[in-house]
Scaffold this active site. Structure first.
Site, PDB file in Angstrom:
ATOM      1  N   ARG A 123     -17.931 -11.531  12.162  1.00  0.00           N
ATOM      2  CA  ARG A 123     -17.727 -10.747  10.913  1.00  0.00           C
ATOM      3  C   ARG A 123     -18.151 -11.357   9.655  1.00  0.00           C
ATOM      4  O   ARG A 123     -18.382 -12.313   9.465  1.00  0.00           O
ATOM      5  CB  ARG A 123     -16.085 -10.897  10.655  1.00  0.00           C
ATOM      6  CG  ARG A 123     -15.596 -10.012   9.499  1.00  0.00           C
ATOM      7  CD  ARG A 123     -14.476 -10.897   8.689  1.00  0.00           C
ATOM      8  NE  ARG A 123     -14.084 -10.009   7.399  1.00  0.00           N
ATOM      9  CZ  ARG A 123     -13.659 -10.627   6.301  1.00  0.00           C
ATOM     10  NH1 ARG A 123     -13.404 -12.014   6.217  1.00  0.00           N
ATOM     11  NH2 ARG A 123     -13.381  -9.902   5.356  1.00  0.00           N
ATOM     12  N   GLU A 181      -8.839  -6.926  14.598  1.00  0.00           N
ATOM     13  CA  GLU A 181     -10.276  -7.135  14.026  1.00  0.00           C
ATOM     14  C   GLU A 181     -10.975  -7.716  15.169  1.00  0.00           C
ATOM     15  O   GLU A 181     -12.245  -7.377  15.366  1.00  0.00           O
ATOM     16  CB  GLU A 181     -10.135  -7.706  12.632  1.00  0.00           C
ATOM     17  CG  GLU A 181      -9.555  -6.778  11.680  1.00  0.00           C
ATOM     18  CD  GLU A 181      -9.531  -7.552  10.164  1.00  0.00           C
ATOM     19  OE1 GLU A 181     -10.601  -7.291   9.616  1.00  0.00           O
ATOM     20  OE2 GLU A 181      -8.546  -8.028   9.942  1.00  0.00           O
ATOM     21  N   ASN A 187     -15.253 -15.630  12.711  1.00  0.00           N
ATOM     22  CA  ASN A 187     -14.560 -14.993  11.679  1.00  0.00           C
ATOM     23  C   ASN A 187     -14.567 -16.114  10.531  1.00  0.00           C
ATOM     24  O   ASN A 187     -13.579 -16.862  10.412  1.00  0.00           O
ATOM     25  CB  ASN A 187     -13.336 -14.344  11.672  1.00  0.00           C
ATOM     26  CG  ASN A 187     -13.135 -13.657  10.199  1.00  0.00           C
ATOM     27  OD1 ASN A 187     -13.518 -13.718   9.259  1.00  0.00           O
ATOM     28  ND2 ASN A 187     -12.254 -12.699  10.267  1.00  0.00           N
ATOM     29  N   HIS A 211     -12.246  -4.400   4.560  1.00  0.00           N
ATOM     30  CA  HIS A 211     -11.300  -4.362   5.582  1.00  0.00           C
ATOM     31  C   HIS A 211     -11.751  -3.245   6.705  1.00  0.00           C
ATOM     32  O   HIS A 211     -10.817  -2.794   7.160  1.00  0.00           O
ATOM     33  CB  HIS A 211      -9.895  -4.091   5.092  1.00  0.00           C
ATOM     34  CG  HIS A 211      -9.247  -5.215   4.106  1.00  0.00           C
ATOM     35  ND1 HIS A 211      -8.459  -5.091   3.211  1.00  0.00           N
ATOM     36  CD2 HIS A 211      -9.309  -6.598   4.590  1.00  0.00           C
ATOM     37  CE1 HIS A 211      -8.140  -6.198   2.675  1.00  0.00           C
ATOM     38  NE2 HIS A 211      -8.618  -7.191   3.454  1.00  0.00           N
ATOM     39  N   ARG A 256      -5.097 -11.504  -6.383  1.00  0.00           N
ATOM     40  CA  ARG A 256      -6.127 -10.444  -7.171  1.00  0.00           C
ATOM     41  C   ARG A 256      -5.227  -9.509  -7.972  1.00  0.00           C
ATOM     42  O   ARG A 256      -4.347  -8.930  -7.504  1.00  0.00           O
ATOM     43  CB  ARG A 256      -6.972  -9.920  -6.070  1.00  0.00           C
ATOM     44  CG  ARG A 256      -7.782 -10.841  -5.465  1.00  0.00           C
ATOM     45  CD  ARG A 256      -8.545 -10.125  -4.431  1.00  0.00           C
ATOM     46  NE  ARG A 256      -9.357 -10.919  -3.430  1.00  0.00           N
ATOM     47  CZ  ARG A 256      -9.293 -10.456  -2.116  1.00  0.00           C
ATOM     48  NH1 ARG A 256      -8.845  -9.435  -1.786  1.00  0.00           N
ATOM     49  NH2 ARG A 256     -10.057 -11.511  -1.176  1.00  0.00           N
TER      50      ARG A 256
END
Length: 413
Positions: free
Chosen positions: A93, A385, A7, A182, A242
């Protein structure tokens, strides 16, 4: 079968090496500050003298970082395999697959070309993801690489959910639309939540991936029908740095008032806003909790603004699905912050749902945290994940091996 999961972030690299014969994690680790002073690898092998080995050395790019990881996986002292040939497949990923990928796939030259073309939609991640793929191809020639796209799970959204109310030509020319992110996490936890509900034929689940980056998905009968993030991960909830949803005019207004370029304002909205911008303290929710408890009003305000944004999206997705059977919390904040969970769920007393306060106090464990009599279940599920990527890789690599064997047999005949 041994599967390596990679990842690559913008300046980091997480990895796990699985032995899927017994579902064992042989090693995992994190490379931080790639391309920045202070690069280091934190390597955690199973069954070794030390739980963690730390290696500090300059790493200019992700290729060098992956080379370092490979060296440590076979190192006599801290390694867990004798040779890289023991690895049967690598799952990567990949942040953005645009509309072109609805599921995971074997990496080909065509796939790499599309990942490159999507780089303007994921400028911090797609180039790093591709660099990781190409480094593995170089270091382990012949080993299958599998791309698992963060956007793929959301490709079941209907047009009414993913279209922006902009001139249609921008969708036709540039694929400007909502994609969502996600996806691997939302897919993993929604599937597990449906299992915990008893695998009903029909289900309405809202998954809340809450961390420094946060998003929410509406999952109906196992398929995503709406999500909070958009063309990029900037849209949606208030996050660590963000802004999430704001009036687009804010960008022009701030640029004029502060004499800033578009790029400078976008940097502020991506990296200096969110709870960091409101609080002036930190983007880490643990720091905000401490500051709020110490009487910092801006830190407390940041936490409340964040919770309010989550409540709005959950409420809207309940309306979109005409009801809800379960609300699921996952990721760093979702799994571990009982105060945030309480603040969110207290707004939904009309759902006849009450938190079990003792269960809610537990952190990082899979559990139902609503009371038994609650009509809507509230569930905490730690996301995984890496395991989801690993499972996809096993399935695709196995299928590819069978196909190749059949081809060889037919060609020999």
């Amino acid at each position: 079968m041994k599967i390596l999961v990679i990842n690559c972030g913008s300046s980091s690299l997480k990895y796990q090496l699985y032995n899927m014969d017994n579902n064992e994690v042989l090693a995992k680790g994190l490379v931080e500050r790639i391309g920045i002073d202070g690069s280091n690898l934190q390597h955690k092998p199973a069954g070794k003298a030390k739980d963690k080995y730390v290696f500090e050395q300059p790493l200019k790019n992700h290729s060098e970082a992956i080379k370092l990881v490979m060296d440590k996986l076979v190192d006599p002292e801290c390694g867990v395999i004798a040779d890289l040939s023991e690895i049967n497949g690598v799952g990567h990923r990949v942040l953005h697959g645009s509309k072109f990928f609805t599921e995971s796939c074997v990496v080909t030259e065509e796939v790499k070309k599309v990942v490159t073309e999507c780089a303007d939609l994921g400028p911090l991640h797609n180039p790093a993801n591709l660099m990781g793929i190409e480094a593995c191809e170089e270091l382990m020639p012949g080993v299958k690489n599998v791309a698992v796209f963060d956007t793929a799970f959301h490709q079941t959204m209907p047009p009414k959910a993913y279209m922006y109310p902009l001139p249609y030509e921008y969708y036709e020319k540039y694929n400007v639309r909502r994609y969502g992110f996600h996806g691997t996490s939302h897919r993993y936890v929604s599937k597990r939540a449906i299992e915990m509900l008893g695998n009903p034929e029909h289900s309405r689940v809202i998954t809340c991936h809450l961390g420094n980056g946060s998003s929410i998905a509406a999952v109906k009968d196992g398929k995503c029908i709406d999500t909070s993030m958009g063309l990029t991960p900037l849209e949606g909830l208030v996050m660590g740095t963000r802004s999430g949803d704001i009036d687009p005019t804010c960008i022009e207004f701030i640029a004029h008032k502060e004499n800033l370029s578009l790029e400078q304002v976008m940097d502020i909205i991506n990296k200096k806003s969110g709870v960091l911008g409101i609080s002036g303290v930190s983007s880490d929710f643990r720091d905000l909790d401490e500051a709020a408890k110490a009487g910092n009003k801006r830190a407390d305000l940041a936490l409340r603004v964040f919770s309010h944004s989550v409540v709005k999206y959950i409420g809207s997705f309940i309306a979109v699905m005409n009801g809800v059977d379960a609300i699921v919390f996952t990721a760093g904040i979702g799994e571990n912050d009982d105060i945030i969970r309480s603040r969110i769920i207290e707004h939904f007393d009309y759902l006849d749902t009450t938190l079990d306060q003792k269960a809610n106090k537990m952190h990082g464990e899979e559990r139902i945290i609503s009371t038994p009599e609650s009509k809507v279940k509230v569930i905490c599920i730690p996301t995984n994940e890496e395991l989801a990527i690993c499972r996809d890789t096993v399935e695709i690599v196995t299928k590819k091996m069978v196909e190749d064997t059949v081809k060889d047999v037919l060609n020999n005949n």
